[in-house]
Motif scaffolding. Structure first.
Motif, PDB file in Angstrom:
ATOM      1  N   PRO A 194       0.805  -1.229   0.000  1.00 44.68           N
ATOM      2  CA  PRO A 194       0.000   0.000   0.000  1.00 44.68           C
ATOM      3  C   PRO A 194       0.838   1.279   0.000  1.00 44.68           C
ATOM      4  O   PRO A 194       0.448   2.279  -0.605  1.00 44.68           O
ATOM      5  CB  PRO A 194      -0.832  -0.118   1.284  1.00 44.68           C
ATOM      6  CG  PRO A 194      -0.157  -1.140   2.117  1.00 44.68           C
ATOM      7  CD  PRO A 194       0.492  -2.082   1.169  1.00 44.68           C
ATOM      8  N   VAL A 195       2.000   1.237   0.662  1.00 43.20           N
ATOM      9  CA  VAL A 195       2.869   2.409   0.678  1.00 43.20           C
ATOM     10  C   VAL A 195       3.492   2.635  -0.697  1.00 43.20           C
ATOM     11  O   VAL A 195       3.588   3.767  -1.183  1.00 43.20           O
ATOM     12  CB  VAL A 195       3.965   2.247   1.747  1.00 43.20           C
ATOM     13  CG1 VAL A 195       4.848   3.488   1.806  1.00 43.20           C
ATOM     14  CG2 VAL A 195       3.348   1.978   3.105  1.00 43.20           C
ATOM     15  N   ILE A 196       3.904   1.553  -1.343  1.00 40.56           N
ATOM     16  CA  ILE A 196       4.470   1.653  -2.698  1.00 40.56           C
ATOM     17  C   ILE A 196       3.423   2.186  -3.669  1.00 40.56           C
ATOM     18  O   ILE A 196       3.706   3.057  -4.505  1.00 40.56           O
ATOM     19  CB  ILE A 196       4.995   0.278  -3.157  1.00 40.56           C
ATOM     20  CG1 ILE A 196       6.140  -0.190  -2.251  1.00 40.56           C
ATOM     21  CG2 ILE A 196       5.464   0.340  -4.608  1.00 40.56           C
ATOM     22  CD1 ILE A 196       6.558  -1.634  -2.461  1.00 40.56           C
ATOM     23  N   ALA A 197       2.194   1.685  -3.555  1.00 38.65           N
ATOM     24  CA  ALA A 197       1.109   2.152  -4.427  1.00 38.65           C
ATOM     25  C   ALA A 197       0.831   3.630  -4.202  1.00 38.65           C
ATOM     26  O   ALA A 197       0.600   4.386  -5.156  1.00 38.65           O
ATOM     27  CB  ALA A 197      -0.153   1.327  -4.175  1.00 38.65           C
ATOM     28  N   LEU A 198       0.883   4.064  -2.944  1.00 34.19           N
ATOM     29  CA  LEU A 198       0.660   5.474  -2.632  1.00 34.19           C
ATOM     30  C   LEU A 198       1.777   6.335  -3.208  1.00 34.19           C
ATOM     31  O   LEU A 198       1.529   7.410  -3.767  1.00 34.19           O
ATOM     32  CB  LEU A 198       0.567   5.651  -1.117  1.00 34.19           C
ATOM     33  CG  LEU A 198       0.269   7.059  -0.604  1.00 34.19           C
ATOM     34  CD1 LEU A 198      -1.046   7.591  -1.155  1.00 34.19           C
ATOM     35  CD2 LEU A 198       0.250   7.072   0.926  1.00 34.19           C
ATOM     36  N   ALA A 199       3.004   5.862  -3.103  1.00 38.85           N
ATOM     37  CA  ALA A 199       4.142   6.606  -3.645  1.00 38.85           C
ATOM     38  C   ALA A 199       4.020   6.799  -5.148  1.00 38.85           C
ATOM     39  O   ALA A 199       4.401   7.842  -5.693  1.00 38.85           O
ATOM     40  CB  ALA A 199       5.441   5.890  -3.306  1.00 38.85           C
ATOM     41  N   HIS A 200       3.473   5.801  -5.830  1.00 37.18           N
ATOM     42  CA  HIS A 200       3.320   5.860  -7.292  1.00 37.18           C
ATOM     43  C   HIS A 200       2.034   6.559  -7.722  1.00 37.18           C
ATOM     44  O   HIS A 200       1.774   6.685  -8.923  1.00 37.18           O
ATOM     45  CB  HIS A 200       3.357   4.450  -7.877  1.00 37.18           C
ATOM     46  CG  HIS A 200       4.737   3.875  -7.998  1.00 37.18           C
ATOM     47  ND1 HIS A 200       5.631   4.275  -8.964  1.00 37.18           N
ATOM     48  CD2 HIS A 200       5.379   2.925  -7.260  1.00 37.18           C
ATOM     49  CE1 HIS A 200       6.761   3.611  -8.841  1.00 37.18           C
ATOM     50  NE2 HIS A 200       6.639   2.783  -7.806  1.00 37.18           N
ATOM     51  N   GLY A 201       1.221   6.989  -6.762  1.00 40.34           N
ATOM     52  CA  GLY A 201      -0.014   7.685  -7.108  1.00 40.34           C
ATOM     53  C   GLY A 201      -1.127   6.783  -7.582  1.00 40.34           C
ATOM     54  O   GLY A 201      -2.088   7.249  -8.201  1.00 40.34           O
TER      55      GLY A 201
END
Length: 224
Positions: A194-201
């Motif tokens: 979820p953090v990686i997905a948030l970082a990528h928008g």
């Protein structure tokens, strides 16, 4: 954000020592910053400039930018002076913005205001817009701190089907960070998904508030 980075391997940030670097100031201490948006490394002269660069990385309206992009000559009271901008930014409409990043306390002097007025006229003639950014604009809420947390995760591959699988277990279109992490572990997925997905928008969150395990993450309308 608790327990999202400490339990995983360190992200492999590109080795900028083997890449072509931008121009370095001979008089000011510098930091090296790898720009994913520009696919190159820049020299940055302060923490405030670093935080501004992170804003540019996360701003979808910014097409490209450079640090210390060029030297120019302008006139103040009939005298010629040289100036090197902190940033030159090009947006999606191909408009160019020349940026000076400055601590607010240094913008109040008469000399600085005279210089600013002259530079605005100078760059207007060059079909560019000259702007001043201080910590009041750059650090006005928790967004800057959150971008510092998220940016290293942009070096991770962008999630695909695994993100669709994870979010399919939640039917309200949102869930907290910790709920998503627990579900990711149950599915044998990367806990930090979820953090990686948030970082990528790929998902959304209120970044003006400090990120935590309880922060609510929303999927975009096209997620499913």
């Amino acid at each position: 954000m608790t327990d999202t980075t400490d339990t995983t391997d360190t992200t492999d940030v590109p080795d900028t020592s083997e890449r072509t670097l931008g121009k370095q100031s001979p008089v000011k201490p510098t930091l090296t910053f790898w720009s994913l948006k520009n696919d190159c490394a820049f020299f940055i002269e302060s923490q405030l400039e670093l935080h501004f660069a992170l804003q540019l990385e996360f701003d979808d309206n910014v097409k490209s930018y450079e640090t210390q992009p060029f030297k120019t000559t302008y006139s103040v009271s009939g005298k010629k002076r040289t100036y090197t901008p902190d940033f030159a930014v090009v947006n999606l409409n191909n408009e160019t913005f020349i940026i000076e990043v400055k601590p607010y306390r240094k913008t109040k002097s008469e000399a600085f205001q005279v210089k600013t007025k002259a530079l605005r006229v100078h760059f207007q003639r060059e079909n560019s817009t000259y702007l001043i950014f201080t910590e009041n604009e750059i650090r006005d809420n928790d967004t800057s701190a959150n971008q510092q947390i998220l940016y290293p995760w942009r070096f991770e591959p962008k999630p695909g089907d695994e993100l669709d699988l994870l979010t399919s277990y939640f039917h309200n279109g949102s869930a907290s960070v910790i709920e998503l992490q627990i579900q990711a572990l149950e599915l044998d997925l990367d806990k930090n998904l979820p953090v990686i997905a948030l970082a990528h928008g790929l998902v959304e969150c209120d970044l003006s508030q400090s990120l935590s395990d309880s922060s609510e993450i929303f999927w975009k309308a096209t997620q499913h």
